[in-house]
Design an enzyme around this catalytic site. Sequence first.
Site, PDB file in Angstrom:
ATOM      1  N   ASP A  69       0.849  -1.192   0.000  1.00  0.00           N
ATOM      2  CA  ASP A  69       0.000   0.000   0.000  1.00  0.00           C
ATOM      3  C   ASP A  69       0.889   1.248   0.000  1.00  0.00           C
ATOM      4  O   ASP A  69       2.104   1.146   0.143  1.00  0.00           O
ATOM      5  CB  ASP A  69      -0.967   0.023   1.193  1.00  0.00           C
ATOM      6  CG  ASP A  69      -0.266  -0.313   2.493  1.00  0.00           C
ATOM      7  OD1 ASP A  69       0.895   0.129   2.657  1.00  0.00           O
ATOM      8  OD2 ASP A  69      -0.859  -0.995   3.342  1.00  0.00           O
ATOM      9  N   ASP A  71       1.473   5.226   1.427  1.00  0.00           N
ATOM     10  CA  ASP A  71       1.141   6.290   2.375  1.00  0.00           C
ATOM     11  C   ASP A  71       1.648   7.606   1.795  1.00  0.00           C
ATOM     12  O   ASP A  71       2.700   7.643   1.160  1.00  0.00           O
ATOM     13  CB  ASP A  71       1.824   6.045   3.726  1.00  0.00           C
ATOM     14  CG  ASP A  71       1.351   4.750   4.358  1.00  0.00           C
ATOM     15  OD1 ASP A  71       0.143   4.459   4.270  1.00  0.00           O
ATOM     16  OD2 ASP A  71       2.182   4.008   4.905  1.00  0.00           O
ATOM     17  N   ASP A 149       9.999   6.094  12.720  1.00  0.00           N
ATOM     18  CA  ASP A 149      10.754   5.164  13.560  1.00  0.00           C
ATOM     19  C   ASP A 149      12.171   4.877  13.048  1.00  0.00           C
ATOM     20  O   ASP A 149      13.155   5.221  13.693  1.00  0.00           O
ATOM     21  CB  ASP A 149       9.961   3.873  13.826  1.00  0.00           C
ATOM     22  CG  ASP A 149       9.324   3.269  12.584  1.00  0.00           C
ATOM     23  OD1 ASP A 149       9.601   3.754  11.466  1.00  0.00           O
ATOM     24  OD2 ASP A 149       8.571   2.289  12.725  1.00  0.00           O
TER      25      ASP A 149
HETATM   26  P1  ATP Z   1       4.486  -2.114   6.101  1.00  0.00           P
HETATM   27  O1  ATP Z   1       5.049  -2.553   4.797  1.00  0.00           O
HETATM   28  O2  ATP Z   1       4.524  -3.165   7.136  1.00  0.00           O
HETATM   29  O3  ATP Z   1       3.172  -1.398   6.000  1.00  0.00           O
HETATM   30  P2  ATP Z   1       5.434   0.502   6.800  1.00  0.00           P
HETATM   31  O4  ATP Z   1       6.828   1.036   7.024  1.00  0.00           O
HETATM   32  O5  ATP Z   1       4.640   1.103   5.701  1.00  0.00           O
HETATM   33  O6  ATP Z   1       5.572  -1.057   6.623  1.00  0.00           O
HETATM   34  P3  ATP Z   1       3.303   1.291   8.530  1.00  0.00           P
HETATM   35  O7  ATP Z   1       2.901   0.708   9.832  1.00  0.00           O
HETATM   36  O8  ATP Z   1       2.372   1.200   7.382  1.00  0.00           O
HETATM   37  O9  ATP Z   1       4.699   0.640   8.180  1.00  0.00           O
HETATM   38  O10 ATP Z   1       3.664   2.800   8.809  1.00  0.00           O
HETATM   39  C1  ATP Z   1       3.956   3.739   7.781  1.00  0.00           C
HETATM   40  C2  ATP Z   1       5.075   4.675   8.214  1.00  0.00           C
HETATM   41  O11 ATP Z   1       4.692   5.391   9.383  1.00  0.00           O
HETATM   42  C3  ATP Z   1       6.357   3.947   8.613  1.00  0.00           C
HETATM   43  O12 ATP Z   1       7.182   3.695   7.502  1.00  0.00           O
HETATM   44  C4  ATP Z   1       6.993   4.936   9.573  1.00  0.00           C
HETATM   45  O13 ATP Z   1       7.623   5.971   8.877  1.00  0.00           O
HETATM   46  C5  ATP Z   1       5.781   5.531  10.284  1.00  0.00           C
HETATM   47  N1  ATP Z   1       5.452   4.778  11.517  1.00  0.00           N
HETATM   48  C6  ATP Z   1       4.586   3.761  11.646  1.00  0.00           C
HETATM   49  N2  ATP Z   1       4.505   3.329  12.911  1.00  0.00           N
HETATM   50  C7  ATP Z   1       5.350   4.095  13.615  1.00  0.00           C
HETATM   51  C8  ATP Z   1       5.718   4.165  14.981  1.00  0.00           C
HETATM   52  N3  ATP Z   1       5.206   3.328  15.863  1.00  0.00           N
HETATM   53  N4  ATP Z   1       6.628   5.097  15.345  1.00  0.00           N
HETATM   54  C9  ATP Z   1       7.140   5.968  14.441  1.00  0.00           C
HETATM   55  N5  ATP Z   1       6.841   5.942  13.149  1.00  0.00           N
HETATM   56  C10 ATP Z   1       5.961   5.040  12.725  1.00  0.00           C
HETATM   57 MG    MG Z   2       2.548   0.645   5.262  1.00  0.00          MG
END
Ligand code: ATP
Ligand code: MG
Length: 448
Positions: A69, A71, A149
């Site tokens: 997905d 963001d 993060d």
């Molecule tokens: P995935 O492929 O698992 O979705 P992702 O990196 O996109 O990995 P998400 O949980 O969708 O993870 O979160 C999107 C973004 O938001 C992350 O890449 C990070 O930059 C930020 N983020 C998410 N959770 C946290 C957190 N707990 N603390 C700080 N930043 C976060």
């Molecule tokens: Mg994500």
Amino acid sequence: MIRKLIRRVFKAAKNGKPRIIPLKAHGVSRDQLSPCALKTTGALQQAGYAAFVVGGAVRDLLMGKTPKDFDVATNATPEEVRNLFRRSRIIGRRFRLVHVMCGSETIEVSTFRACENGVENSDRQSDVTGRIVRDNIFGSQVEDAVRRDFTVNALYYDPASEEIWDYHNGATDLKDRVLRMIGDPATRYREDPVRMLRAVRFAARFDFHIDPATRAPVAELGGLLQNVPDSRLFDEMLKLLLSGHALRGVHQLRAEGLHHGVMPLLDTILEQPSGERFITLALKNTDQRIAQGKTVSPGFLFATLLWHEVLADWNSIQAGGEHPMPALFQAMDSVLGAQEQKLAIPRRYDAVMKEIWAMQPRFLQRAGARPFRLLEHPRFRAGFDFFALRCESGELDMDLLRWWESFMHADSGAREQMLVADAVGGPKKRRRRRRKPAGEAAAPEAAE
Ligand code: ATP
Ligand code: MG
């Protein structure tokens, strides 16, 4: 030369200026974005706002993987975003986000948020452990990058210029396969203990090395996970189990000391000697299915995680003189009842788990119309896959599995020939004699 470059980049990031990586250096072109991500960023930019694809999608594209997905981060407020897109809605409590929908796709749009350290503001609330429970302070893009993060999760892709803006040297860490927390790791874990689980999940999923400073505080701070709401822990565990690297992930959690007494679901996974083989196989199987692009049902996975507890209860209730089917149902209810509080597996999965478990005794019945009826069960495939794991883990005889495989693939005439009056190669004789009469009477209606 390289050191000089790194120093320059580091300095730039420190001053709040990103390192801007052009298309020819990173190779991710805008047509690799989904149409909805392009449309969303395009409309925001057209309206005069900044808009970047951010987080996991940029990281995945740089690794040559297809993001699941997209963001988007912007300087428009949630209300401003909401007003730009007809099909959109504001969601979230901890963070307010906007979901923008196009067709079946949804893009999550977040407004740049201020960093968490040292900001005095009445709109930020933390509890006594330093955990941030509400955080809706908007900020600049620099600040937004700081509150993310890991460095590899803080890369911003501008679809208009096809540049990547890198504030924390994430592109280099990505190339070196290092997972590094932005800022002081211990502070960041205190703010949100779930980041410890995320570190393990990402490291397992990408086979990254966790930077020593990022890793060090985890052993000491693991206990803070107990302050995190059950539903969030459950969601995070589910992501780990469905990441395609569940086996590596749960072992890494154990290596970091993050399971014992902290997450009951993991205790269940890792601390049952009799079921270890079964669960290892189940996780391996899940990982394989995901690698092949097949779906994985969480209910199936939970049914495997709890099976050996059900089995132990089932055996002891039968030893008390109960017939097999009623004993199985009592065992299911008692295990699910006890786990509900402890593991926080939502009740919506109960029906699937029970259905899979209730089908199990029926795989031992290979006479008359019963195996034919079982084949027609709407969830036969799930029941069969579960039964296969039982055989492959040594709980049941492999001959039984081979029989079912042939039976499934045979034509109806051949199937008639295959029926077995006596469960040859099935459960041990002593159990078979006791099980059979009651099982025959109760099994069909039990799972249909
Ligand atoms: P995935 O492929 O698992 O979705 P992702 O990196 O996109 O990995 P998400 O949980 O969708 O993870 O979160 C999107 C973004 O938001 C992350 O890449 C990070 O930059 C930020 N983020 C998410 N959770 C946290 C957190 N707990 N603390 C700080 N930043 C976060
Ligand atoms: Mg994500």
